[in-house]
Design a protein around this motif. Structure first.
Motif, short mmCIF file in Angstrom:
data_model
loop_
_atom_site.label_atom_id
_atom_site.label_comp_id
_atom_site.label_asym_id
_atom_site.label_seq_id
_atom_site.Cartn_x
_atom_site.Cartn_y
_atom_site.Cartn_z
N HIS A 140 -12.62 3.23 -1.70
CA HIS A 140 -13.11 4.41 -2.41
C HIS A 140 -12.52 4.41 -3.81
N LYS A 141 -13.39 4.35 -4.79
CA LYS A 141 -12.95 4.34 -6.19
C LYS A 141 -12.95 5.77 -6.72
N LEU A 142 -11.80 6.19 -7.22
CA LEU A 142 -11.71 7.51 -7.83
C LEU A 142 -12.19 7.44 -9.27
N ASN A 143 -12.91 8.44 -9.70
CA ASN A 143 -13.32 8.53 -11.09
C ASN A 143 -12.11 8.85 -11.96
N MET A 144 -12.20 8.59 -13.24
CA MET A 144 -11.08 8.79 -14.14
C MET A 144 -10.61 10.25 -14.20
N ASN A 145 -11.50 11.20 -13.91
CA ASN A 145 -11.12 12.61 -13.97
C ASN A 145 -10.73 13.18 -12.60
N GLU A 146 -10.74 12.37 -11.56
CA GLU A 146 -10.39 12.84 -10.22
C GLU A 146 -8.90 12.64 -9.95
N THR A 147 -8.21 13.74 -9.75
CA THR A 147 -6.80 13.65 -9.39
C THR A 147 -6.54 14.34 -8.05
N GLN A 148 -7.50 15.11 -7.58
CA GLN A 148 -7.39 15.76 -6.28
C GLN A 148 -8.65 15.44 -5.50
N LYS A 149 -8.48 15.03 -4.25
CA LYS A 149 -9.64 14.52 -3.54
C LYS A 149 -9.42 14.60 -2.03
N THR A 150 -10.51 14.72 -1.31
CA THR A 150 -10.53 14.51 0.14
C THR A 150 -11.49 13.36 0.37
N ILE A 151 -10.99 12.31 0.99
CA ILE A 151 -11.81 11.13 1.25
C ILE A 151 -11.95 10.97 2.75
N THR A 152 -13.17 10.70 3.20
CA THR A 152 -13.41 10.42 4.62
C THR A 152 -13.90 8.99 4.74
N TYR A 153 -13.14 8.19 5.46
CA TYR A 153 -13.51 6.80 5.74
C TYR A 153 -14.06 6.76 7.17
N GLU A 154 -15.21 6.13 7.36
CA GLU A 154 -15.80 6.00 8.69
C GLU A 154 -16.06 4.54 8.99
N PHE A 155 -15.45 4.06 10.06
CA PHE A 155 -15.74 2.70 10.51
C PHE A 155 -17.08 2.72 11.23
N PRO A 156 -17.79 1.61 11.26
CA PRO A 156 -19.04 1.56 12.03
C PRO A 156 -18.77 1.85 13.50
N GLU A 157 -19.71 2.52 14.13
CA GLU A 157 -19.55 2.88 15.54
C GLU A 157 -19.35 1.62 16.39
N GLY A 158 -18.39 1.69 17.29
CA GLY A 158 -18.12 0.57 18.20
C GLY A 158 -17.16 -0.46 17.65
N ILE A 159 -16.83 -0.37 16.38
CA ILE A 159 -15.86 -1.31 15.79
C ILE A 159 -14.52 -0.60 15.74
N VAL A 160 -13.56 -1.15 16.49
CA VAL A 160 -12.27 -0.49 16.67
C VAL A 160 -11.15 -1.41 16.22
N PRO A 161 -10.25 -0.92 15.36
CA PRO A 161 -9.10 -1.74 14.99
C PRO A 161 -8.23 -2.02 16.21
N ASP A 162 -7.84 -3.28 16.38
CA ASP A 162 -7.06 -3.65 17.56
C ASP A 162 -5.59 -3.30 17.42
N TYR A 163 -5.02 -3.57 16.27
CA TYR A 163 -3.59 -3.36 16.17
C TYR A 163 -3.12 -2.80 14.84
N ASN A 164 -3.96 -2.75 13.82
CA ASN A 164 -3.48 -2.20 12.55
C ASN A 164 -4.56 -1.39 11.83
N LEU A 165 -4.10 -0.35 11.17
CA LEU A 165 -4.96 0.50 10.34
C LEU A 165 -4.09 0.92 9.16
N SER A 166 -4.46 0.50 7.97
CA SER A 166 -3.62 0.71 6.79
C SER A 166 -4.43 1.28 5.64
N LEU A 167 -3.72 2.00 4.77
CA LEU A 167 -4.33 2.56 3.57
C LEU A 167 -3.58 2.03 2.36
N LEU A 168 -4.30 1.31 1.51
CA LEU A 168 -3.77 0.81 0.24
C LEU A 168 -3.97 1.90 -0.80
#
Length: 181
Positions: free
Chosen positions: A79-107
């Motif tokens: 998710h790319k933030l615009n230059m004027n965005e400093t406050q945000k709520t981001i929702t990430y959705e994985f495709p249905e049926g695709i499940v992380p096995d051992y790691n879930l990370s946010l860069l």
């Protein structure tokens, strides 16, 4: 004249019977219809509400996710933030049926050193929800060496180490396992 009167009377009776029949059918349908709950989707949803001093690209990722066809794949949702965005709520959705096995990370973005104030993080899968407050961040997430955390303010301060900048928070495996099993 008698014919007109008889036809009018029949027409009135026919229309009133038709309306009564429609009402009976509607009532019967209402009585016989039961509310069926939809099956819970097996979709991973990661929602984060935050403030940042400098906009950047935030990427949710999981590596070596097992697919049904005996293959593995890395998943990155950016998710790319615009230059004027400093406050945000981001929702990430994985495709249905695709499940992380051992790691879930946010860069938290590699471009700029910044401060990120976490307001709330919610991770859900198949009806199970983990709601994480800023004070609980280190209980649920591992922070790498590129992040300093102020628990009083819920503030993450990213930093460079030996010229590199790669701030990542990772959901601890025990919580990911509880969520997806």
């Amino acid at each position: 004249m008698k014919r007109v009167l008889v036809l009018s009377l029949l027409l009135v009776l026919f229309n009133s019977c038709k309306e009564a029949t429609n009402k009976n059918i509607d009532e019967t349908l209402k009585d016989s219809t039961t509310k069926v709950e939809e099956p819970t989707k097996k979709q991973l949803v990661f929602k984060i509400s935050f403030e940042t001093t400098i906009p950047d690209d935030f990427t949710l990722y999981s590596k070596d996710v097992f697919l049904n066809n005996n293959k593995f794949m890395d998943i990155y949702v950016k998710h790319k933030l615009n230059m004027n965005e400093t406050q945000k709520t981001i929702t990430y959705e994985f495709p249905e049926g695709i499940v992380p096995d051992y790691n879930l990370s946010l860069l938290l973005g590699r471009e700029h050193v910044k401060e990120v104030i976490i307001n709330n993080i919610t991770v859900s899968f198949g009806g199970k929800v983990i709601d994480i407050k800023p004070s609980e961040l280190t209980k649920y997430f591992a922070l790498n060496k590129y992040i300093d955390f102020n628990s009083e303010e819920g503030k993450l301060m990213t930093k460079k180490v030996k010229g590199k900048h790669n701030p990542v928070i990772s959901l601890k495996k025990k919580f990911l396992t509880k969520l997806i099993n």
